[in-house]
Design an enzyme around this catalytic site. Structure first.
Site, PDB file in Angstrom:
ATOM      1  N   CYS A   1      10.498 -67.232  49.028  1.00 19.99           N
ATOM      2  CA  CYS A   1      11.046 -65.842  49.683  1.00 19.99           C
ATOM      3  C   CYS A   1      11.319 -66.175  51.512  1.00 19.99           C
ATOM      4  O   CYS A   1      12.712 -66.390  50.744  1.00 19.99           O
ATOM      5  CB  CYS A   1      10.527 -64.736  49.392  1.00 19.99           C
ATOM      6  SG  CYS A   1       9.802 -64.177  48.022  1.00 19.99           S
TER       7      CYS A   1
ATOM      8  N   HIS B   1      13.588 -59.193  54.148  1.00 21.68           N
ATOM      9  CA  HIS B   1      12.172 -60.082  54.599  1.00 21.68           C
ATOM     10  C   HIS B   1      12.449 -61.374  55.018  1.00 21.68           C
ATOM     11  O   HIS B   1      11.966 -61.663  54.892  1.00 21.68           O
ATOM     12  CB  HIS B   1      12.252 -60.637  52.922  1.00 21.68           C
ATOM     13  CG  HIS B   1      10.723 -61.832  52.778  1.00 21.68           C
ATOM     14  ND1 HIS B   1       9.964 -61.856  51.748  1.00 21.68           N
ATOM     15  CD2 HIS B   1       9.030 -61.538  53.584  1.00 21.68           C
ATOM     16  CE1 HIS B   1       8.913 -61.508  51.878  1.00 21.68           C
ATOM     17  NE2 HIS B   1       8.206 -61.646  53.352  1.00 21.68           N
TER      18      HIS B   1
END
Length: 641
Positions: free
Chosen positions: A148, A209
């Site tokens: 990610c 993130h």
């Protein structure tokens, strides 16, 4: 009479002022285009008749002459009202096409085998499939990283994550705590920043993130609104099993090593000492048992603290710089994010906009509203995937409702492949499908990096087009920056390539001759698309050892490691596949299969060395020090259940 006729027309000078105001309000260059065309019209209609001479005058002077009843060229002046609508229509149409609105939709851990348009017949994804029917489908679209954090950093900047320090040099490759100090450096340039400079309203809804703060909890140095987004509503880190009660934990390996293992050791030591003392074989003072008890209590307290505090400390929803909900309530979360995304579109329907809808689905912990929970044929994963598709549909329907569909480029993808090692405590598969491809999230087999890639722009991109050439999620950066009228940074390497020549059919070959596949900060493989021929060579320098043997992933470690001889197989010479003919990566090339293999290897190795020389060392944003939880960076809001 003449004066009354002029009052019935729209004063060109007044209209020019209105255009300037429109340009200032929207940041669009369309006003300048219209002024230019208006100037031509006024100049043409105000000229003296053929054969005559007339001193040049300003628009204002001509208006005063007209107001006094003068009419040097009545025929031509009478044409101005008739010409203006046509000129304005001609100016407005190409301007809308040259500067589209941008909607970027990124799923989390969605496999290429999950949407119906990529071959799935059991998951219902009608809205994603609509994008494929109405636009282009990229069949060799690649994430810049199989995890990610590095994948999203590369997507936003158009650069391999190793260039920004967002590729880890240790075992952990993503941020796990909101109070970590690492993140996307402030000197990195995102597409949001460049589009904002071009007058676009920029919004991010969903997952970030990429870090939050640096030195204090309120500096927000890595926050989306420090990187070009005007609006942010979403989660600053990621969705984890630990964020949803009853969904398990991703920290079990660490807990076994740091808590459960030491507790068992302390218990065994205490029992052994007690037996020896009872038998009179060894004199064991009471302080020894006290010390063992204190150590065990400390470990137990640490475990309890982690269990009680991790969720509220790391699983929360933000609006701008403020906490909107802490901890995150998963009931209605999908509907809430859809409302925020469509609300952004409605607020900015009359200005150019960039919406990055960074979906929380389908990363574990899985969730879905009552309309979807328990309704799919694939358990919790399928329920989440079908709600995700519904959110995509909400966005597309809103564009239709606002009349913006033809003026909006929509892109859909996933940050990496499906996480095949995700299995619930009850044994239910919680990872998606990577179709025919080997591997998954965390490794650079095709299943980890080949992701859905759909691009729709009605009237510009032909519907139903399929493009087999290698493309990257980094390509979005230069594509949308150029469409918005911006310029690419000249002070750094941009690894992405403009997709429009491929999407419009102006070229049949990818601009990427080489693509480099990183496992954290380690270069794992190189993809070579020669300018001639149809082969796509992929050379691996190392591959993960799947466990247990014969499995499709690294189930004992949850994600395949990028370092450690016990977890990897190094290849010298590199392992080579032609993924154009062997997309499953089952048959490594040999000299018998391909006599040019030595030349292929030499070319790939030279490309790898040249690429490595272009990577300038930068601070490691995912170092253990930057990853560690820091209490002084912890945000605290209303801790509500």
């Amino acid at each position: 009479m003449g004066s009354a006729a002029v009052r019935g027309k729209r004063d060109p000078a007044r209209f020019s002022v209105d255009l300037r105001r429109h340009e200032e309000r929207t940041g669009n260059k369309r006003g300048r285009v219209l002024q230019w065309i208006l100037g031509i019209a006024v100049h043409y209609c105000s000229r003296a008749p053929a054969g005559g001479t007339q001193k040049r005058s300003t628009v204002g002077e001509r208006a005063r002459v007209q107001g006094a009843g003068a009419s040097a060229a009545p025929g031509r002046n009478a044409m101005l009202p008739a010409l203006l609508p046509l000129l304005l229509m001609a100016a407005l149409a190409p301007a809308a096409r040259s500067r589209p609105n941008i909607v970027l939709i990124m799923a989390d851990d969605l496999g290429i085998g999950d949407p119906g348009c990529y071959g799935n017949t059991t998951l219902r994804t009608p809205h994603i499939d609509r994008l494929a029917r109405e636009g282009a489908k990229l069949t060799q679209h690649l994430a810049a990283a199989p995890l990610c954090t590095p994948s999203r950093a590369a997507f936003l900047t158009g650069r391999y994550a190793v260039r920004s320090g967002m590729a880890s040099h240790n075992r952990v490759g993503v941020f796990l705590f909101s109070a970590s100090s690492g993140g996307l450096p402030t000197d990195e340039v995102t597409f949001a920043r460049l589009l904002k400079e071009q007058g676009y309203a920029t919004g991010l809804v969903g997952k970030w993130h990429l870090g939050l703060s640096c030195r204090t909890a309120s500096d927000f140095c890595h926050h989306p609104q420090r990187h070009g987004f005007d609006f942010f509503h979403g989660i600053p880190t990621t969705n984890l099993r630990d964020c949803r009660p009853g969904s398990g934990t991703v920290f079990m390996p660490a807990l076994r090593m740091l808590i459960y293992g030491p507790l068992w050791a302390l218990a065994a030591a205490g029992l052994t000492l007690a037996v020896l003392r009872m038998l009179g074989l060894v004199h064991v003072p009471g302080t020894a048992f006290l010390a063992l008890g204190i150590m065990a209590a400390t470990l137990g307290a640490a475990h309890l603290t982690f269990h009680l505090c991790f969720r509220p400390a790391n699983c929360f929803l933000m609006s701008g710089f403020h906490i909107a909900q802490q901890p995150t309530n998963y009931t209605g979360l999908g509907h809430g994010l859809a409302d925020e995304a469509t609300g952004f579109l409605r607020r900015h329907a009359h200005t150019p906009f960039l919406l990055f809808l960074s979906l929380v689905h389908v990363h574990t912990a899985h969730f879905a509203g009552p309309d979807f929970w328990g309704k799919s044929r694939h358990g919790a994963y399928g329920d989440a995937a079908e709600e995700m598709d519904w959110i995509v549909g909400r966005v597309l329907d809103t564009l239709d409702e606002l009349g913006l569909t033809n003026d909006t480029l929509v892109y859909f993808t996933s940050d990496q492949g499906a996480h095949v090692e995700e299995v619930s405590a009850e044994g239910e598969m919680h990872g998606g499908s990577n179709g025919i491809y080997r591997g998954g999230k965390g490794n650079n087999w095709e299943g980890g990096i080949r992701v859905p890639g759909l691009v729709r722009w009605p009237g510009m991109i032909k519907p139903g087009v399929e493009i087999e050439e290698p493309t990257s999620n980094m390509d979005v950066f230069p594509t949308i920056v150029r469409l918005a009228g911006g310029k690419l940074p000249q002070d750094r390497v941009i690894d992405g390539r403009d997709l429009m020549p491929l999407l419009l059919g102006h070229t049949q070959h990818s601009e990427h001759e080489f693509l480099f596949h990183y496992c954290n900060a380690e270069l794992q493989a190189v993809r070579w698309r020669p300018r001639n021929g149809s082969s796509v060579w992929k050379a691996f320098f190392f591959t993960p050892r799947f466990s247990p043997p014969g499995a499709s992933g690294c189930f004992d470690t949850h994600v395949c490691p990028c370092r450690g001889s016990s977890h990897l197989v190094h290849h010298d010479p590199p392992l080579v596949f032609d993924v154009a003919r062997d997309p499953r990566e089952r048959r490594p090339m040999t000299l018998h299969d391909e006599p040019r293999l030595p030349d292929i290897l030499a070319t790939v190795v030279r490309a790898a060395h040249k690429h490595a020389a272009s990577v300038i060392p930068v601070p490691d944003q995912l170092s253990l020090g930057n990853l560690a939880w820091k209490p002084w960076l912890q945000l605290v809001g209303a801790w509500q259940k």
